[in-house]
Design a protein around this motif. Structure first.
Motif, PDB file in Angstrom:
ATOM      1  N   PHE A 255       0.856  -1.184   0.000  1.00 21.42           N
ATOM      2  CA  PHE A 255       0.000   0.000   0.000  1.00 21.42           C
ATOM      3  C   PHE A 255       0.898   1.241   0.000  1.00 21.42           C
ATOM      4  CE2 PHE A 255      -3.237   2.611   2.698  1.00 21.42           C
ATOM      5  CZ  PHE A 255      -3.671   3.281   1.558  1.00 21.42           C
ATOM      6  N   LEU A 256       0.845   2.006  -1.100  1.00 27.15           N
ATOM      7  CA  LEU A 256       1.615   3.240  -1.226  1.00 27.15           C
ATOM      8  C   LEU A 256       0.742   4.422  -0.808  1.00 27.15           C
ATOM      9  CD1 LEU A 256       3.258   2.708  -4.750  1.00 27.15           C
ATOM     10  CD2 LEU A 256       4.039   1.898  -2.513  1.00 27.15           C
ATOM     11  N   VAL A 257       1.242   5.235   0.108  1.00 32.50           N
ATOM     12  CA  VAL A 257       0.520   6.413   0.588  1.00 32.50           C
ATOM     13  C   VAL A 257       1.314   7.642   0.166  1.00 32.50           C
ATOM     14  CG1 VAL A 257      -0.433   7.621   2.579  1.00 32.50           C
ATOM     15  CG2 VAL A 257      -0.410   5.115   2.536  1.00 32.50           C
ATOM     16  N   VAL A 258       0.787   8.362  -0.812  1.00 30.31           N
ATOM     17  CA  VAL A 258       1.453   9.544  -1.354  1.00 30.31           C
ATOM     18  C   VAL A 258       0.721  10.782  -0.853  1.00 30.31           C
ATOM     19  CG1 VAL A 258       2.004  10.820  -3.453  1.00 30.31           C
ATOM     20  CG2 VAL A 258       2.292   8.339  -3.401  1.00 30.31           C
ATOM     21  N   GLY A 259       1.404  11.592  -0.077  1.00 28.63           N
ATOM     22  CA  GLY A 259       0.787  12.797   0.459  1.00 28.63           C
ATOM     23  C   GLY A 259       1.353  13.123   1.819  1.00 28.63           C
ATOM     24  N   GLY A 260       1.087  14.340   2.283  1.00 29.65           N
ATOM     25  CA  GLY A 260       1.600  14.776   3.568  1.00 29.65           C
ATOM     26  C   GLY A 260       0.500  15.261   4.483  1.00 29.65           C
ATOM     27  N   ALA A 261       0.882  15.550   5.713  1.00 30.19           N
ATOM     28  CA  ALA A 261      -0.069  15.997   6.731  1.00 30.19           C
ATOM     29  C   ALA A 261      -0.721  17.310   6.316  1.00 30.19           C
ATOM     30  CB  ALA A 261       0.645  16.155   8.068  1.00 30.19           C
ATOM     31  N   SER A 262      -2.012  17.423   6.612  1.00 28.97           N
ATOM     32  CA  SER A 262      -2.768  18.620   6.259  1.00 28.97           C
ATOM     33  C   SER A 262      -3.614  19.070   7.438  1.00 28.97           C
ATOM     34  CB  SER A 262      -3.681  18.335   5.057  1.00 28.97           C
ATOM     35  OG  SER A 262      -4.492  19.453   4.767  1.00 28.97           O
ATOM     36  N   GLY A 263      -3.596  20.368   7.699  1.00 30.97           N
ATOM     37  CA  GLY A 263      -4.426  20.905   8.765  1.00 30.97           C
ATOM     38  C   GLY A 263      -3.832  20.660  10.132  1.00 30.97           C
ATOM     39  N   GLU A 264      -4.503  21.216  11.143  1.00 30.90           N
ATOM     40  CA  GLU A 264      -3.996  21.134  12.511  1.00 30.90           C
ATOM     41  C   GLU A 264      -3.937  19.698  13.014  1.00 30.90           C
ATOM     42  OE1 GLU A 264      -6.195  23.785  14.984  1.00 30.90           O
ATOM     43  OE2 GLU A 264      -5.652  25.556  13.832  1.00 30.90           O
ATOM     44  N   ALA A 265      -4.826  18.841  12.517  1.00 31.68           N
ATOM     45  CA  ALA A 265      -4.855  17.446  12.975  1.00 31.68           C
ATOM     46  C   ALA A 265      -4.041  16.532  12.083  1.00 31.68           C
ATOM     47  CB  ALA A 265      -6.302  16.955  13.041  1.00 31.68           C
ATOM     48  N   GLY A 266      -3.368  17.100  11.071  1.00 30.96           N
ATOM     49  CA  GLY A 266      -2.680  16.269  10.096  1.00 30.96           C
ATOM     50  C   GLY A 266      -1.534  15.457  10.665  1.00 30.96           C
ATOM     51  N   GLU A 267      -0.657  16.078  11.436  1.00 28.24           N
ATOM     52  CA  GLU A 267       0.486  15.353  12.002  1.00 28.24           C
ATOM     53  C   GLU A 267       0.020  14.263  12.953  1.00 28.24           C
ATOM     54  OE1 GLU A 267       3.456  15.454  11.079  1.00 28.24           O
ATOM     55  OE2 GLU A 267       3.538  17.294   9.886  1.00 28.24           O
ATOM     56  N   GLU A 268      -0.998  14.585  13.732  1.00 28.36           N
ATOM     57  CA  GLU A 268      -1.580  13.573  14.628  1.00 28.36           C
ATOM     58  C   GLU A 268      -2.123  12.396  13.838  1.00 28.36           C
ATOM     59  OE1 GLU A 268      -4.591  14.627  17.522  1.00 28.36           O
ATOM     60  OE2 GLU A 268      -3.330  16.243  18.250  1.00 28.36           O
ATOM     61  N   GLU A 269      -2.750  12.691  12.709  1.00 27.55           N
ATOM     62  CA  GLU A 269      -3.335  11.638  11.889  1.00 27.55           C
ATOM     63  C   GLU A 269      -2.253  10.735  11.304  1.00 27.55           C
ATOM     64  OE1 GLU A 269      -6.515   9.586   9.722  1.00 27.55           O
ATOM     65  OE2 GLU A 269      -6.195  10.590  11.651  1.00 27.55           O
ATOM     66  N   VAL A 270      -1.151  11.300  10.852  1.00 33.07           N
ATOM     67  CA  VAL A 270      -0.054  10.491  10.322  1.00 33.07           C
ATOM     68  C   VAL A 270       0.490   9.567  11.407  1.00 33.07           C
ATOM     69  CG1 VAL A 270       2.272  10.535   9.346  1.00 33.07           C
ATOM     70  CG2 VAL A 270       0.562  12.188   8.566  1.00 33.07           C
ATOM     71  N   THR A 271       0.679  10.105  12.607  1.00 38.21           N
ATOM     72  CA  THR A 271       1.160   9.290  13.731  1.00 38.21           C
ATOM     73  C   THR A 271       0.175   8.175  14.044  1.00 38.21           C
ATOM     74  OG1 THR A 271       2.347  11.181  14.661  1.00 38.21           O
ATOM     75  CG2 THR A 271       1.854   9.352  16.155  1.00 38.21           C
ATOM     76  N   ARG A 272      -1.116   8.515  14.033  1.00 40.02           N
ATOM     77  CA  ARG A 272      -2.149   7.514  14.334  1.00 40.02           C
ATOM     78  C   ARG A 272      -2.179   6.418  13.284  1.00 40.02           C
ATOM     79  NH1 ARG A 272      -7.250   6.023  13.376  1.00 40.02           N
ATOM     80  NH2 ARG A 272      -7.421   7.436  11.584  1.00 40.02           N
ATOM     81  N   LEU A 273      -2.048   6.798  12.014  1.00 42.54           N
ATOM     82  CA  LEU A 273      -2.074   5.803  10.938  1.00 42.54           C
ATOM     83  C   LEU A 273      -0.871   4.868  11.003  1.00 42.54           C
ATOM     84  CD1 LEU A 273      -3.243   8.067   7.967  1.00 42.54           C
ATOM     85  CD2 LEU A 273      -4.586   6.288   9.110  1.00 42.54           C
ATOM     86  N   ARG A 274       0.294   5.414  11.316  1.00 37.71           N
ATOM     87  CA  ARG A 274       1.486   4.567  11.464  1.00 37.71           C
ATOM     88  C   ARG A 274       1.306   3.583  12.617  1.00 37.71           C
ATOM     89  NH1 ARG A 274       6.063   5.953   8.666  1.00 37.71           N
ATOM     90  NH2 ARG A 274       6.114   7.997   7.652  1.00 37.71           N
ATOM     91  N   ALA A 275       0.739   4.078  13.722  1.00 40.60           N
ATOM     92  CA  ALA A 275       0.520   3.212  14.884  1.00 40.60           C
ATOM     93  C   ALA A 275      -0.512   2.140  14.568  1.00 40.60           C
ATOM     94  CB  ALA A 275       0.065   4.058  16.082  1.00 40.60           C
ATOM     95  N   LEU A 276      -1.557   2.496  13.818  1.00 39.51           N
ATOM     96  CA  LEU A 276      -2.584   1.523  13.457  1.00 39.51           C
ATOM     97  C   LEU A 276      -2.008   0.455  12.539  1.00 39.51           C
ATOM     98  CD1 LEU A 276      -5.516   0.565  13.444  1.00 39.51           C
ATOM     99  CD2 LEU A 276      -5.957   2.167  11.553  1.00 39.51           C
ATOM    100  N   ALA A 277      -1.199   0.854  11.566  1.00 42.86           N
ATOM    101  CA  ALA A 277      -0.570  -0.119  10.672  1.00 42.86           C
ATOM    102  C   ALA A 277       0.294  -1.092  11.458  1.00 42.86           C
ATOM    103  CB  ALA A 277       0.271   0.608   9.618  1.00 42.86           C
ATOM    104  N   ASP A 278       1.001  -0.581  12.447  1.00 45.47           N
ATOM    105  CA  ASP A 278       1.841  -1.433  13.284  1.00 45.47           C
ATOM    106  C   ASP A 278       0.979  -2.389  14.106  1.00 45.47           C
ATOM    107  OD1 ASP A 278       4.550  -2.057  14.293  1.00 45.47           O
ATOM    108  OD2 ASP A 278       3.758  -1.316  16.189  1.00 45.47           O
TER     109      ASP A 278
END
Length: 414
Positions: A255-278
């Motif tokens: 699964f390729l994820v192309v894109g970066g964090a957006s908005g105030e919750a963006g960085e949190e969302e990236v961290t959450r997605l990495r943790a969920l994948a793990d």
């Protein structure tokens, strides 16, 4: 005679690559339409807020200038805080036009804060005022992602002010037309549907094997997401579907994820997605590649077997259209403009629920059946041919010309 249009894009410069921060489909829209209008002989000045690396004047193309206007600090500011400097932004545009002795025949704003600036400018210049909202607060609040923060009442009030004053409101799809009418009470004679487009010279079918080789991929199944990373995009559904595919699919999958964090919750969302994948045990199958230059996206679309879009709401879904133009099927949630682009069972699949089992089942049927995938791919290319930036710009040019000539919107929105 129609000669010059002022485009107000307060929070997102068309010079910024889409896929991270505040730059997304709207950025592509503003840039592509301006360039196409220039080919029709209409000069476009795009006004955007100045940031640290902004130049006062940049030429996007012959006949298209991007003008950076000081409004607040030359630093990233949240969309909520940007509201504070809208008045300064409008005043700066007015001062530029006065100093350069430039007259604009039409004002076209994009997003609600740009609309507030555009409204004051159109009144000062006695020019027709056209507005494109792109996303709607009331729609987003109806379909919030779990844990996401609702759009504030101040935004809704701002949208209502702009929508009450605009001569014409542009809807990207018939569904957005209905939302503007039903949720905001906009009269039908001030609404016009103009579909966004796609650059068919850039986004076109190519050799998947060459694209995969360039990206270091083999013969595994490739899922792709291309866009900003924020709770609204609902990528946890894609990760949970991936976890099922790893167990059930008869081939390897990445699964390729192309894109970066957006908005105030963006960085949190990236961290959450990495943790969920793990936590799901699929972290080794997920590659977070960050934002990529827009001109490089066709490489990823051609390499992918399928593009996934799991949004809770989506005003149009430009990446789905770009994927289709490259011949890539899309599996998406059946929301917003995605239903206008993806033909369910023909060019991809639309899923009515957020059940990972159902979403994974659609992905599995496509990834395991070469014949089905080839059929969906051919239909995707055909579906994308309905859309082009030339058609979008021609419709807008006709609208602008009518507004200048007739002086009242009802004559131009039929």
């Amino acid at each position: 005679m129609l000669r010059r249009v002022a485009v107000v894009a307060y929070h997102a410069s068309p010079l910024v690559e889409p896929g991270a921060g505040d730059a997304g489909g709207m950025t592509v829209y503003v840039r592509e339409v301006a360039e196409s209008l220039a080919e029709l002989g209409l000069h476009t000045d795009v006004f955007t807020r100045a940031t640290a690396d902004s130049r006062p004047v940049s030429w996007l193309a012959p006949g298209v200038r991007v003008l950076s206007i000081d409004a607040g600090p030359r630093a990233p500011i949240s969309k909520d805080a940007l509201r504070t400097y809208v008045g300064d932004f409008a005043s700066g545009i007015g001062a530029f036009a006065l100093g350069q002795r430039v007259r604009y025949d039409v004002v076209h704003s994009h997003y609600w804060q740009s609309g507030l600036a555009g409204l004051s400018l159109a009144r000062a210049w006695d020019a027709p005022f056209v507005h494109s909202q792109h996303t709607l607060a009331r729609v987003k609040n109806q379909f919030l992602a779990p844990g996401d923060v609702p759009e504030p009442a101040s935004r809704i009030r701002g949208e209502e002010e702009v929508m009450g004053a605009a001569d014409v409101l542009i809807a990207s799809t018939d569904e957005e037309w209905r939302q503007l009418s039903c949720l905001y009470g906009v009269s039908h004679d001030r609404l016009k549907t103009v579909h966004p487009g796609v650059d068919h010279d850039l986004f076109r079918p190519g050799d998947p094997a060459s694209a995969r080789a360039e990206l270091g991929l083999g013969d595994e199944a490739v899922m792709l997401y291309a866009g900003r990373l924020q709770p609204l995009k609902g990528l946890s559904l894609a990760l949970r579907s991936l976890e099922r595919l790893v167990r059930e699919l008869n081939r390897d999958v990445v699964f390729l994820v192309v894109g970066g964090a957006s908005g105030e919750a963006g960085e949190e969302e990236v961290t959450r997605l990495r943790a969920l994948a793990d936590a799901l045990g699929v972290a080794d199958r997920v590659r977070f590649l960050g934002p990529q230059p827009h001109a490089r996206l066709p490489l990823f679309y051609r390499a992918a077997d399928v593009v996934v879009m799991c949004s809770h709401s989506e005003s149009f879904g430009l990446s789905a259209l770009e994927a289709h133009a490259c011949g890539t099927p899309v599996v998406a949630t059946a929301v917003g403009g995605l239903s206008h682009i993806v033909r369910d069972g023909v060019s991809g699949f639309l899923v009515d629920s957020r059940d990972p089992a159902e979403f994974a089942a659609r992905l599995r049927s496509l990834l395991e059946d070469d014949g089905l995938r080839a059929s969906l791919s051919a239909a995707a290319v055909h579906a994308a041919r309905r859309f082009s930036w030339d058609a979008t710009s021609a419709a807008l040019f006709e609208l602008y010309e009518c507004l200048v000539r007739e002086g009242w919107p009802q004559a131009c929105t039929c």
